[in-house]
Design an enzyme around this catalytic site. Structure first.
Site, PDB file in Angstrom:
ATOM      1  CE1 TYR A   1      -2.958  -3.053  -0.021  1.00 24.91           C
ATOM      2  CE2 TYR A   1      -4.350  -1.804   1.440  1.00 24.91           C
ATOM      3  CZ  TYR A   1      -4.159  -2.887   0.618  1.00 24.91           C
ATOM      4  OH  TYR A   1      -5.164  -3.800   0.427  1.00 24.91           O
TER       5      TYR A   1
ATOM      6  CE  LYS B   1       2.159 -18.482   0.787  1.00 22.43           C
ATOM      7  NZ  LYS B   1       1.290 -19.644   1.030  1.00 22.43           N
TER       8      LYS B   1
ATOM      9  CG  ASP C   1      -1.711 -20.067   2.358  1.00 22.81           C
ATOM     10  OD1 ASP C   1      -1.011 -19.534   3.237  1.00 22.81           O
ATOM     11  OD2 ASP C   1      -1.336 -21.067   1.733  1.00 22.81           O
TER      12      ASP C   1
ATOM     13  CG  ASP D   1      -7.684  -4.018   2.896  1.00 23.84           C
ATOM     14  OD1 ASP D   1      -8.834  -3.961   3.351  1.00 23.84           O
ATOM     15  OD2 ASP D   1      -7.354  -3.457   1.841  1.00 23.84           O
TER      16      ASP D   1
ATOM     17  CG  ASP E   1     -13.313  -6.397   3.818  1.00 23.91           C
ATOM     18  OD1 ASP E   1     -12.907  -5.531   4.631  1.00 23.91           O
ATOM     19  OD2 ASP E   1     -13.857  -6.113   2.738  1.00 23.91           O
TER      20      ASP E   1
HETATM   21  N1  GGG Z   1     -13.769   3.292   4.987  1.00 24.74           N
HETATM   22  C1  GGG Z   1     -12.937   2.520   4.232  1.00 24.74           C
HETATM   23  C2  GGG Z   1     -12.658   3.024   2.854  1.00 24.74           C
HETATM   24  O1  GGG Z   1     -12.691   4.197   2.542  1.00 24.74           O
HETATM   25  N2  GGG Z   1     -12.379   2.055   2.027  1.00 24.74           N
HETATM   26  C3  GGG Z   1     -11.988   2.316   0.700  1.00 24.74           C
HETATM   27  C4  GGG Z   1     -10.522   2.134   0.503  1.00 24.74           C
HETATM   28  O2  GGG Z   1     -10.001   2.693  -0.434  1.00 24.74           O
HETATM   29  N3  GGG Z   1      -9.861   1.364   1.320  1.00 24.74           N
HETATM   30  C5  GGG Z   1      -8.486   1.084   1.235  1.00 24.74           C
HETATM   31  C6  GGG Z   1      -7.964   0.472   2.501  1.00 24.74           C
HETATM   32  O3  GGG Z   1      -8.720   0.183   3.409  1.00 24.74           O
HETATM   33  O4  GGG Z   1      -6.759   0.301   2.609  1.00 24.74           O
END
Ligand code: GGG
Length: 339
Positions: free
Chosen positions: A124, A172, A205, A229, A233
């Site tokens: 990121y 990993k 994994d 991330d 989820d």
């Molecule tokens: N509220 C979370 C959000 O804005 N998600 C969209 C996003 O671009 N997320 C990238 C991340 O969570 O690293």
């Protein structure tokens, strides 16, 4: 005087943020609210997704409420993901993403875990380019000892303070021996300072497999940015869904309350978005950053009670669903009884 910089950003951010701010006003009328903008619509108007005024205001306030930003899945000159940049600029190096059972039919009873996601680096950092006339895409995966150490320390401190028993270090390193290998080594070094907390390590994994099969085996999950991330989820599904999943980005100064979910363009503007994730993110801000655990608890109790009464938004139940506004009214009413 406590201040907070409120950034709705895009899509349902324009609905869940005002809803959650209504709840904040009930429990903490002394907090001064400033507003600022970011996101895709901001980029289209101003040519930047995160204007400097927004960044300065966020820093000056010391606390941020961020909704959700839309980001295209193709390169756009000058665009970057504003929340990723904001987390890095404000040095909020850890994202706390709890999944705890809530009384909704979509949740798994007994689940109570927290993902601690590294927030400043990994893939990121968005250092990407193409070669070979656009036929090869290259992304830098950056892991440093400094960032790994501070997030690992946060995870273990959180475990210690909250009486949690186990930290699972996810990586990993079997394939990415230099980058994930470094994260693993540093995290295990920090683990040595917390002998009372059980430590296990798990390939990402395998962690995904066990999260699907048996979420109750997890307590604290410590992960580099991208794995955190994705796994948060997945975990959110056990908590009842993304509409219920809060997070708090923390460092040594500023904090950002932010729902795990994105901007949900498919339901934006319909008044049906679930504000729970945003409301519970503000509860996290109150508990961990402003050190007001009693009002955080009141918000959490109010949300739980409203859900227990069977008031569900459309993501939880398609029949007799309540609107964002109605759900928020009920939370505000209940929270007034509690504070
Ligand atoms: N509220 C979370 C959000 O804005 N998600 C969209 C996003 O671009 N997320 C990238 C991340 O969570 O690293």
């Amino acid at each position: 005087m406590l201040q907070v910089c409120v950034i709705e950003a895009d899509g349902i951010g324009h609905e869940v943020v005002p809803a959650a701010v209504r709840v904040l006003r009930v429990v903490a009328p002394d907090v001064e609210i400033q507003t600022a903008e970011a996101g895709w619509d901001t980029f289209k108007r101003l040519g930047t997704p995160l204007p400097d005024e927004t960044l300065q205001m966020a820093k000056a306030c010391g606390a941020v409420i961020f909704g959700a930003a839309a980001s295209p899945s193709y390169p756009v000159d000058g665009y970057y993901v504003p929340i990723v940049r904001l987390r890095r600029e404000l040095a909020t190096y850890a994202s706390l993403r709890p999944t705890r059972y809530l009384p909704v039919p979509t949740a798994r009873e007994g689940v109570n875990l927290i993902v601690v996601r590294e927030n400043t680096e990994d893939l990121y950092v968005q250092h990407e380019h193409t070669e070979d006339d656009g036929q090869t895409g290259i992304s830098e995966k950056r892991i440093t000892a400094v960032a790994s150490e501070r997030v690992a320390r946060r995870a273990y401190e959180l475990a210690r303070r909250n009486g949690r028993e186990k930290v699972t270090i996810v990586h990993k390193a079997s394939v990415l021996v230099q980058s994930d290998g470094l994260f693993r080594r540093v995290a295990l070094e920090i683990a040595d300072h917390y002998p009372e907390i059980k430590t296990e390590e798990m390939l990402v994994d395998t962690a995904a497999y066990w999260l699907v099969k048996d979420p109750l085996r997890f307590d604290v999950i410590l992960a580099p940015n991208m794995y955190g991330d994705i796994l948060s989820d997945m975990a959110a599904a056990w908590g009842g869904g993304l509409g219920l999943a809060p997070s708090l980005n923390i460092g040594d100064g500023v904090a950002i309350a932010e729902p795990v979910h994105g901007c949900a363009p498919d339901i934006a503007g319909l008044g049906i978005a679930n504000p729970t994730a945003m409301i519970l993110s503000i509860a996290m801000l109150l508990r961990h950053h402003w050190l007001r655990p009693e009002v955080a608890f009141a918000i959490e109790t109010a949300v739980r009670d409203v859900l227990y009464s069977g008031a569900y938004t459309r993501d939880i139940a398609s029949v007799n669903a309540v609107s964002t506004e109605e759900f928020t009214n009920r939370v505000c009413d209940r929270v007034r009884e509690l504070v």
